[in-house]
Design a protein around this motif. Structure first.
Motif, mmCIF file in Angstrom:
data_model
loop_
_atom_site.group_PDB
_atom_site.id
_atom_site.type_symbol
_atom_site.label_atom_id
_atom_site.label_comp_id
_atom_site.label_asym_id
_atom_site.label_seq_id
_atom_site.Cartn_x
_atom_site.Cartn_y
_atom_site.Cartn_z
ATOM 1 N N LEU A 190 0.811 -1.210 0.000
ATOM 2 C CA LEU A 190 0.000 0.000 0.000
ATOM 3 C C LEU A 190 0.847 1.264 0.000
ATOM 4 N N ASN A 191 1.882 1.308 0.839
ATOM 5 C CA ASN A 191 2.634 2.550 0.990
ATOM 6 C C ASN A 191 3.736 2.759 -0.054
ATOM 7 N N PRO A 192 4.522 1.750 -0.422
ATOM 8 C CA PRO A 192 5.485 1.980 -1.510
ATOM 9 C C PRO A 192 4.827 2.336 -2.839
ATOM 10 N N SER A 193 3.536 2.051 -2.986
ATOM 11 C CA SER A 193 2.824 2.458 -4.196
ATOM 12 C C SER A 193 2.084 3.777 -3.987
ATOM 13 N N GLU A 194 2.208 4.357 -2.806
ATOM 14 C CA GLU A 194 1.500 5.595 -2.492
ATOM 15 C C GLU A 194 2.452 6.765 -2.293
ATOM 16 N N LYS A 195 3.573 6.517 -1.636
ATOM 17 C CA LYS A 195 4.502 7.584 -1.273
ATOM 18 C C LYS A 195 5.605 7.760 -2.323
ATOM 19 N N GLU A 196 6.260 8.913 -2.257
ATOM 20 C CA GLU A 196 7.419 9.136 -3.096
ATOM 21 C C GLU A 196 8.588 8.314 -2.570
ATOM 22 N N ALA A 197 9.534 7.992 -3.451
ATOM 23 C CA ALA A 197 10.624 7.067 -3.109
ATOM 24 C C ALA A 197 11.394 7.502 -1.865
ATOM 25 N N GLU A 198 11.643 8.793 -1.726
ATOM 26 C CA GLU A 198 12.390 9.297 -0.571
ATOM 27 C C GLU A 198 11.628 9.042 0.721
ATOM 28 N N ASP A 199 10.308 9.235 0.694
ATOM 29 C CA ASP A 199 9.485 9.001 1.878
ATOM 30 C C ASP A 199 9.404 7.515 2.215
ATOM 31 N N VAL A 200 9.357 6.687 1.178
ATOM 32 C CA VAL A 200 9.319 5.237 1.408
ATOM 33 C C VAL A 200 10.566 4.786 2.161
ATOM 34 N N SER A 201 11.697 5.391 1.840
ATOM 35 C CA SER A 201 12.957 5.027 2.488
ATOM 36 C C SER A 201 12.890 5.199 3.997
ATOM 37 N N GLN A 202 12.134 6.192 4.470
ATOM 38 C CA GLN A 202 12.045 6.486 5.900
ATOM 39 C C GLN A 202 10.695 6.079 6.498
ATOM 40 N N PHE A 203 9.977 5.234 5.789
ATOM 41 C CA PHE A 203 8.639 4.838 6.233
ATOM 42 C C PHE A 203 8.682 4.183 7.619
ATOM 43 N N GLY A 204 7.891 4.698 8.529
ATOM 44 C CA GLY A 204 7.800 4.147 9.882
ATOM 45 C C GLY A 204 8.836 4.673 10.853
ATOM 46 N N ALA A 205 9.793 5.462 10.364
ATOM 47 C CA ALA A 205 10.880 5.928 11.240
ATOM 48 C C ALA A 205 10.390 6.877 12.322
ATOM 49 N N GLN A 206 9.227 7.522 12.099
ATOM 50 C CA GLN A 206 8.736 8.500 13.068
ATOM 51 C C GLN A 206 7.903 7.880 14.183
ATOM 52 N N THR A 207 7.662 6.597 14.145
ATOM 53 C CA THR A 207 6.932 5.959 15.243
ATOM 54 C C THR A 207 7.853 5.840 16.453
ATOM 55 N N PRO A 208 7.299 5.708 17.654
ATOM 56 C CA PRO A 208 8.151 5.510 18.828
ATOM 57 C C PRO A 208 9.083 4.308 18.692
ATOM 58 N N MET A 209 8.654 3.267 17.980
ATOM 59 C CA MET A 209 9.513 2.095 17.788
ATOM 60 C C MET A 209 10.500 2.279 16.640
ATOM 61 N N LYS A 210 10.352 3.393 15.891
ATOM 62 C CA LYS A 210 11.284 3.789 14.835
ATOM 63 C C LYS A 210 11.359 2.810 13.670
ATOM 64 N N ARG A 211 10.273 2.117 13.424
ATOM 65 C CA ARG A 211 10.179 1.220 12.276
ATOM 66 C C ARG A 211 8.704 0.933 12.014
ATOM 67 N N PRO A 212 8.349 0.510 10.802
ATOM 68 C CA PRO A 212 6.980 0.070 10.557
ATOM 69 C C PRO A 212 6.774 -1.345 11.075
ATOM 70 N N ALA A 213 5.533 -1.699 11.294
ATOM 71 C CA ALA A 213 5.207 -3.086 11.627
ATOM 72 C C ALA A 213 5.353 -3.943 10.385
ATOM 73 N N GLN A 214 5.584 -5.212 10.586
ATOM 74 C CA GLN A 214 5.482 -6.191 9.518
ATOM 75 C C GLN A 214 4.100 -6.839 9.588
ATOM 76 N N PRO A 215 3.544 -7.277 8.448
ATOM 77 C CA PRO A 215 2.192 -7.841 8.463
ATOM 78 C C PRO A 215 1.985 -8.942 9.496
ATOM 79 N N GLU A 216 2.999 -9.776 9.710
ATOM 80 C CA GLU A 216 2.837 -10.872 10.675
ATOM 81 C C GLU A 216 2.728 -10.376 12.115
ATOM 82 N N GLU A 217 3.109 -9.116 12.361
ATOM 83 C CA GLU A 217 2.947 -8.554 13.696
ATOM 84 C C GLU A 217 1.533 -8.027 13.925
#
Length: 331
Positions: free
Chosen positions: A276-303
Protein backbone atom coordinates in the motif's frame (compact mmCIF):
# COMPACT_ATOMS: atom_id res chain seq x y z
CA UNK A 1 -2.82 33.15 69.01
CA UNK A 2 -1.10 29.76 68.78
CA UNK A 3 0.59 29.13 65.42
CA UNK A 4 -1.11 26.79 62.99
CA UNK A 5 1.37 23.95 62.28
CA UNK A 6 -0.31 23.37 58.91
CA UNK A 7 0.62 26.86 57.73
CA UNK A 8 3.95 26.78 55.85
CA UNK A 9 6.67 29.08 57.18
CA UNK A 10 9.24 30.99 55.15
CA UNK A 11 11.73 28.36 56.21
CA UNK A 12 9.53 25.57 54.83
CA UNK A 13 8.96 27.25 51.45
CA UNK A 14 12.61 28.23 51.22
CA UNK A 15 13.65 24.61 51.69
CA UNK A 16 11.16 23.49 49.02
CA UNK A 17 12.45 26.07 46.53
CA UNK A 18 16.03 25.09 47.33
CA UNK A 19 15.19 21.43 46.65
CA UNK A 20 13.65 22.35 43.30
CA UNK A 21 16.78 24.28 42.32
CA UNK A 22 18.94 21.33 43.36
CA UNK A 23 16.96 19.01 41.08
CA UNK A 24 17.19 21.60 38.29
CA UNK A 25 20.99 21.81 38.63
CA UNK A 26 21.29 18.02 38.38
CA UNK A 27 19.18 17.89 35.23
CA UNK A 28 21.03 20.86 33.70
CA UNK A 29 24.37 19.13 34.33
CA UNK A 30 23.05 15.91 32.78
CA UNK A 31 21.81 17.80 29.71
CA UNK A 32 25.15 19.55 29.22
CA UNK A 33 26.96 16.22 29.34
CA UNK A 34 24.96 14.88 26.38
CA UNK A 35 25.06 16.01 22.72
CA UNK A 36 22.38 18.64 22.16
CA UNK A 37 21.19 18.00 25.68
CA UNK A 38 19.39 14.84 24.62
CA UNK A 39 19.72 11.16 25.39
CA UNK A 40 21.66 9.05 22.95
CA UNK A 41 19.41 7.91 20.13
CA UNK A 42 18.53 4.23 20.16
CA UNK A 43 17.83 2.04 17.16
CA UNK A 44 14.45 0.62 16.25
CA UNK A 45 12.70 -1.40 18.94
CA UNK A 46 13.17 -5.13 18.35
CA UNK A 47 11.26 -7.32 20.81
CA UNK A 48 9.55 -9.74 18.44
CA UNK A 49 10.26 -13.34 17.59
CA UNK A 50 12.77 -12.25 14.98
CA UNK A 51 14.55 -9.06 13.93
CA UNK A 52 12.38 -6.92 11.69
CA UNK A 53 13.60 -4.58 8.91
CA UNK A 54 14.00 -0.94 9.85
CA UNK A 55 14.60 2.31 7.95
CA UNK A 56 16.26 3.36 5.78
CA UNK A 57 14.70 1.11 3.15
CA UNK A 58 15.67 1.10 -0.54
CA UNK A 59 14.10 4.05 -2.33
CA UNK A 60 11.23 2.73 -4.42
CA UNK A 61 7.90 3.75 -5.89
CA UNK A 62 5.58 1.14 -7.39
CA UNK A 63 2.51 1.50 -9.62
CA UNK A 64 -0.93 0.98 -8.10
CA UNK A 65 -2.42 -1.26 -6.87
CA UNK A 66 1.01 -2.41 -5.63
CA UNK A 67 2.43 -5.93 -5.85
CA UNK A 68 4.14 -7.61 -2.93
CA UNK A 69 6.60 -9.63 -5.00
CA UNK A 70 8.22 -6.37 -6.21
CA UNK A 71 8.82 -4.80 -2.80
CA UNK A 72 12.25 -4.70 -1.19
CA UNK A 73 12.67 -5.95 1.44
CA UNK A 74 9.85 -8.47 1.11
CA UNK A 75 7.13 -8.00 3.76
CA UNK A 76 7.19 -10.71 6.43
CA UNK A 77 3.90 -12.57 6.64
CA UNK A 78 4.46 -16.26 7.41
CA UNK A 79 5.02 -15.94 11.20
CA UNK A 80 7.12 -19.12 11.58
CA UNK A 81 7.03 -18.70 15.36
CA UNK A 82 3.21 -18.83 15.54
CA UNK A 83 1.84 -22.12 16.84
CA UNK A 84 -1.76 -22.81 15.83
CA UNK A 85 -4.17 -24.03 18.49
CA UNK A 86 -7.46 -24.56 16.60
CA UNK A 87 -8.84 -21.11 17.45
CA UNK A 88 -10.71 -21.11 14.11
CA UNK A 89 -11.02 -24.85 13.60
CA UNK A 90 -13.56 -25.75 10.93
CA UNK A 91 -14.48 -22.15 10.11
CA UNK A 92 -14.58 -20.41 6.74
CA UNK A 93 -13.15 -16.92 6.29
CA UNK A 94 -13.35 -14.41 3.44
CA UNK A 95 -10.51 -11.86 3.35
CA UNK A 96 -10.64 -8.90 0.97
CA UNK A 97 -7.26 -7.61 -0.13
CA UNK A 98 -6.01 -11.05 0.82
CA UNK A 99 -3.40 -11.29 -1.88
CA UNK A 100 -0.74 -9.30 0.02
CA UNK A 101 0.17 -7.26 3.07
CA UNK A 102 -1.99 -7.61 6.15
CA UNK A 103 -4.56 -9.64 4.20
CA UNK A 104 -2.01 -12.29 3.26
CA UNK A 105 -0.65 -12.56 6.81
CA UNK A 106 -4.19 -12.87 8.17
CA UNK A 107 -5.06 -15.59 5.64
CA UNK A 108 -2.00 -17.62 6.64
CA UNK A 109 -2.64 -17.38 10.38
CA UNK A 110 -6.35 -18.13 9.91
CA UNK A 111 -5.36 -21.29 8.03
CA UNK A 112 -2.89 -22.24 10.74
CA UNK A 113 -5.74 -21.90 13.22
CA UNK A 114 -7.88 -24.31 11.21
CA UNK A 115 -9.91 -22.12 8.82
CA UNK A 116 -10.47 -22.50 5.09
CA UNK A 117 -9.92 -19.15 3.40
CA UNK A 118 -11.36 -17.29 0.42
CA UNK A 119 -9.37 -14.36 -0.92
CA UNK A 120 -10.75 -11.42 -2.87
CA UNK A 121 -8.22 -9.24 -4.71
CA UNK A 122 -8.17 -6.60 -7.42
CA UNK A 123 -5.61 -7.58 -10.08
CA UNK A 124 -2.44 -8.88 -8.39
CA UNK A 125 -2.59 -12.44 -9.77
CA UNK A 126 0.97 -13.41 -8.86
CA UNK A 127 0.56 -12.28 -5.26
CA UNK A 128 -2.81 -14.01 -4.93
CA UNK A 129 -1.32 -17.29 -6.12
CA UNK A 130 1.47 -17.01 -3.55
CA UNK A 131 -1.08 -16.49 -0.79
CA UNK A 132 -3.14 -19.44 -2.02
CA UNK A 133 -0.08 -21.67 -1.91
CA UNK A 134 0.79 -20.45 1.59
CA UNK A 135 -2.72 -21.22 2.88
CA UNK A 136 -2.70 -24.66 1.26
CA UNK A 137 0.72 -25.35 2.80
CA UNK A 138 -1.06 -25.04 6.16
CA UNK A 139 -3.33 -27.91 5.12
CA UNK A 140 -6.43 -25.81 4.44
CA UNK A 141 -8.47 -25.03 1.34
CA UNK A 142 -8.13 -21.69 -0.41
CA UNK A 143 -10.01 -20.06 -3.27
CA UNK A 144 -9.04 -16.78 -4.95
CA UNK A 145 -11.45 -14.36 -6.61
CA UNK A 146 -10.41 -11.40 -8.75
CA UNK A 147 -12.65 -8.33 -8.72
CA UNK A 148 -13.36 -4.85 -7.42
CA UNK A 149 -15.00 -4.57 -3.98
CA UNK A 150 -16.32 -1.13 -4.98
CA UNK A 151 -18.80 -2.98 -7.21
CA UNK A 152 -21.78 -4.51 -5.45
CA UNK A 153 -22.07 -7.31 -8.00
CA UNK A 154 -18.57 -8.56 -7.25
CA UNK A 155 -19.19 -8.56 -3.49
CA UNK A 156 -22.33 -10.61 -4.03
CA UNK A 157 -20.45 -13.05 -6.25
CA UNK A 158 -17.51 -13.34 -3.84
CA UNK A 159 -19.75 -14.22 -0.90
CA UNK A 160 -21.81 -16.66 -2.98
CA UNK A 161 -18.68 -18.41 -4.28
CA UNK A 162 -17.25 -18.67 -0.77
CA UNK A 163 -20.42 -20.26 0.59
CA UNK A 164 -20.78 -22.59 -2.39
CA UNK A 165 -17.19 -23.80 -2.62
CA UNK A 166 -16.14 -23.76 1.04
CA UNK A 167 -19.45 -24.61 2.67
CA UNK A 168 -20.32 -21.46 4.58
CA UNK A 169 -19.01 -18.16 5.91
CA UNK A 170 -18.03 -17.55 9.53
CA UNK A 171 -15.53 -14.69 9.38
CA UNK A 172 -15.41 -11.68 7.08
CA UNK A 173 -12.26 -9.55 7.05
CA UNK A 174 -12.82 -6.27 5.25
CA UNK A 175 -9.29 -5.21 4.38
CA UNK A 176 -9.03 -4.03 0.75
CA UNK A 177 -8.12 -0.34 0.53
CA UNK A 178 -7.08 2.48 -1.78
CA UNK A 179 -4.68 5.19 -0.61
CA UNK A 180 -2.85 7.96 -2.48
CA UNK A 181 -1.60 11.15 -0.84
CA UNK A 182 -2.54 14.67 -1.91
CA UNK A 183 -0.26 17.33 -0.42
CA UNK A 184 -2.56 20.25 -1.27
CA UNK A 185 -6.26 19.98 -0.48
CA UNK A 186 -7.10 21.85 -3.68
CA UNK A 187 -5.41 19.09 -5.71
CA UNK A 188 -7.67 16.34 -4.35
CA UNK A 189 -9.79 15.62 -7.41
CA UNK A 190 -13.30 14.25 -7.39
CA UNK A 191 -12.07 11.13 -9.21
CA UNK A 192 -9.42 10.57 -6.51
CA UNK A 193 -11.94 11.20 -3.72
CA UNK A 194 -14.56 8.96 -5.32
CA UNK A 195 -12.11 6.08 -5.81
CA UNK A 196 -11.07 6.20 -2.15
CA UNK A 197 -14.63 6.29 -0.83
CA UNK A 198 -15.95 3.63 -3.20
CA UNK A 199 -13.16 1.19 -2.30
CA UNK A 200 -12.82 1.86 1.42
CA UNK A 201 -16.42 2.53 2.44
CA UNK A 202 -18.70 1.11 -0.24
CA UNK A 203 -16.54 -2.02 -0.39
CA UNK A 204 -16.89 -2.67 3.33
CA UNK A 205 -20.61 -1.92 3.30
CA UNK A 206 -21.38 -4.10 0.27
CA UNK A 207 -19.33 -7.03 1.50
CA UNK A 208 -20.79 -6.95 5.01
CA UNK A 209 -24.35 -6.67 3.76
CA UNK A 210 -23.88 -9.63 1.42
CA UNK A 211 -22.14 -11.71 4.11
CA UNK A 212 -24.46 -11.24 7.10
CA UNK A 213 -27.38 -13.39 5.78
CA UNK A 214 -25.00 -16.37 5.60
CA UNK A 215 -23.49 -15.90 9.07
CA UNK A 216 -24.54 -17.83 12.15
CA UNK A 217 -24.32 -16.86 15.84
CA UNK A 218 -20.64 -16.88 16.77
CA UNK A 219 -19.54 -15.40 13.46
CA UNK A 220 -17.39 -12.29 13.27
CA UNK A 221 -16.61 -9.33 11.05
CA UNK A 222 -13.18 -7.72 11.42
CA UNK A 223 -12.62 -4.42 9.63
CA UNK A 224 -9.26 -2.81 8.90
CA UNK A 225 -9.27 0.76 10.15
CA UNK A 226 -6.20 2.96 10.58
CA UNK A 227 -4.43 5.32 12.93
CA UNK A 228 -5.33 7.99 10.35
CA UNK A 229 -8.97 7.42 11.27
CA UNK A 230 -8.07 8.35 14.85
CA UNK A 231 -5.52 11.12 14.38
CA UNK A 232 -6.15 12.23 10.79
CA UNK A 233 -3.45 12.92 8.21
CA UNK A 234 -3.09 16.26 6.44
CA UNK A 235 -1.88 14.55 3.26
CA UNK A 236 -4.48 11.76 3.36
CA UNK A 237 -7.69 13.67 3.91
CA UNK A 238 -9.89 11.33 1.88
CA UNK A 239 -8.24 8.20 3.27
CA UNK A 240 -8.47 9.48 6.87
CA UNK A 241 -12.12 10.28 6.27
CA UNK A 242 -12.86 6.73 5.13
CA UNK A 243 -10.94 5.12 7.97
CA UNK A 244 -12.77 7.24 10.53
CA UNK A 245 -15.96 6.17 8.77
CA UNK A 246 -14.91 2.52 9.07
CA UNK A 247 -14.45 2.95 12.81
CA UNK A 248 -17.93 4.45 13.12
CA UNK A 249 -19.36 1.75 10.83
CA UNK A 250 -17.77 -0.89 13.06
CA UNK A 251 -19.34 0.49 16.22
CA UNK A 252 -22.76 1.07 14.67
CA UNK A 253 -22.92 -2.31 12.92
CA UNK A 254 -21.80 -4.13 16.07
CA UNK A 255 -24.87 -2.85 17.90
CA UNK A 256 -27.13 -3.73 14.99
CA UNK A 257 -25.88 -7.33 14.80
CA UNK A 258 -25.76 -8.22 18.49
CA UNK A 259 -29.19 -9.81 18.20
CA UNK A 260 -27.83 -12.10 15.47
CA UNK A 261 -24.86 -13.16 17.59
CA UNK A 262 -22.35 -11.62 15.14
CA UNK A 263 -19.47 -9.63 16.62
CA UNK A 264 -17.99 -6.67 14.70
CA UNK A 265 -14.61 -5.16 15.56
CA UNK A 266 -11.80 -3.28 13.86
CA UNK A 267 -8.02 -3.19 13.91
CA UNK A 268 -6.47 0.26 13.43
CA UNK A 269 -2.83 -0.19 12.37
CA UNK A 270 -0.17 2.45 12.18
CA UNK A 271 2.50 2.17 9.46
CA UNK A 272 2.82 -1.38 8.15
CA UNK A 273 5.31 -2.56 5.50
CA UNK A 274 2.90 -3.61 2.73
CA UNK A 275 2.42 -2.77 -0.98
CA UNK A 276 0.00 0.00 0.00
CA UNK A 277 2.63 2.55 0.99
CA UNK A 278 5.49 1.98 -1.51
CA UNK A 279 2.82 2.46 -4.20
CA UNK A 280 1.50 5.59 -2.49
CA UNK A 281 4.50 7.58 -1.27
CA UNK A 282 7.42 9.14 -3.10
CA UNK A 283 10.62 7.07 -3.11
CA UNK A 284 12.39 9.30 -0.57
CA UNK A 285 9.48 9.00 1.88
CA UNK A 286 9.32 5.24 1.41
CA UNK A 287 12.96 5.03 2.49
CA UNK A 288 12.05 6.49 5.90
CA UNK A 289 8.64 4.84 6.23
CA UNK A 290 7.80 4.15 9.88
CA UNK A 291 10.88 5.93 11.24
CA UNK A 292 8.74 8.50 13.07
CA UNK A 293 6.93 5.96 15.24
CA UNK A 294 8.15 5.51 18.83
CA UNK A 295 9.51 2.09 17.79
CA UNK A 296 11.28 3.79 14.83
CA UNK A 297 10.18 1.22 12.28
CA UNK A 298 6.98 0.07 10.56
CA UNK A 299 5.21 -3.09 11.63
CA UNK A 300 5.48 -6.19 9.52
CA UNK A 301 2.19 -7.84 8.46
CA UNK A 302 2.84 -10.87 10.68
CA UNK A 303 2.95 -8.55 13.70
CA UNK A 304 -0.57 -7.27 12.95
CA UNK A 305 -2.26 -10.54 11.93
CA UNK A 306 -2.53 -12.01 15.48
CA UNK A 307 -4.98 -9.22 16.35
CA UNK A 308 -7.30 -10.48 13.61
CA UNK A 309 -7.09 -14.02 14.96
CA UNK A 310 -7.93 -12.67 18.40
CA UNK A 311 -10.97 -10.74 17.19
CA UNK A 312 -12.18 -13.48 14.83
CA UNK A 313 -12.05 -16.29 17.38
CA UNK A 314 -14.92 -16.63 19.86
CA UNK A 315 -12.47 -18.52 22.08
CA UNK A 316 -10.48 -15.30 22.50
CA UNK A 317 -12.97 -12.46 22.23
CA UNK A 318 -16.52 -13.69 22.87
CA UNK A 319 -17.25 -10.59 25.01
CA UNK A 320 -15.71 -8.07 22.61
CA UNK A 321 -17.71 -6.23 19.96
CA UNK A 322 -17.73 -2.68 18.64
CA UNK A 323 -14.09 -2.12 19.59
CA UNK A 324 -11.30 -0.38 17.68
CA UNK A 325 -7.88 -1.90 18.43
CA UNK A 326 -5.02 0.48 17.58
CA UNK A 327 -1.66 -1.17 16.80
CA UNK A 328 0.58 1.78 16.08
CA UNK A 329 4.01 1.09 17.52
CA UNK A 330 3.57 3.13 20.70
CA UNK A 331 2.34 6.59 21.59
Amino acid sequence: MPSNSATPTKSDTGQAASKQRSVQRQVDASDRAKPNGKSKSQGAMQVGARKYPEPPFPKQHHPKPGEEWAIEPAPLYDAPFWQGSKKLDGKVALVTGGDSGIGRAVAVLFAREGADVAIAYLSEDRDAETTKQAVEAEGRRCIVMRGDVARRAFCRKAVAETVKRLGGLDVLVNNAAFQVHSNDFEDLTEEHFDTTLKTNLYGYFHMAQEAVPHMRPGSAIVNTGSVTGIEGSKELIDYSMTKGGIHAFTRALSGNLIGKGIRVNAVAPGPVWTPLNPSEKEAEDVSQFGAQTPMKRPAQPEEIAPAYVFLASPQCSSYITGEILPIIGGY
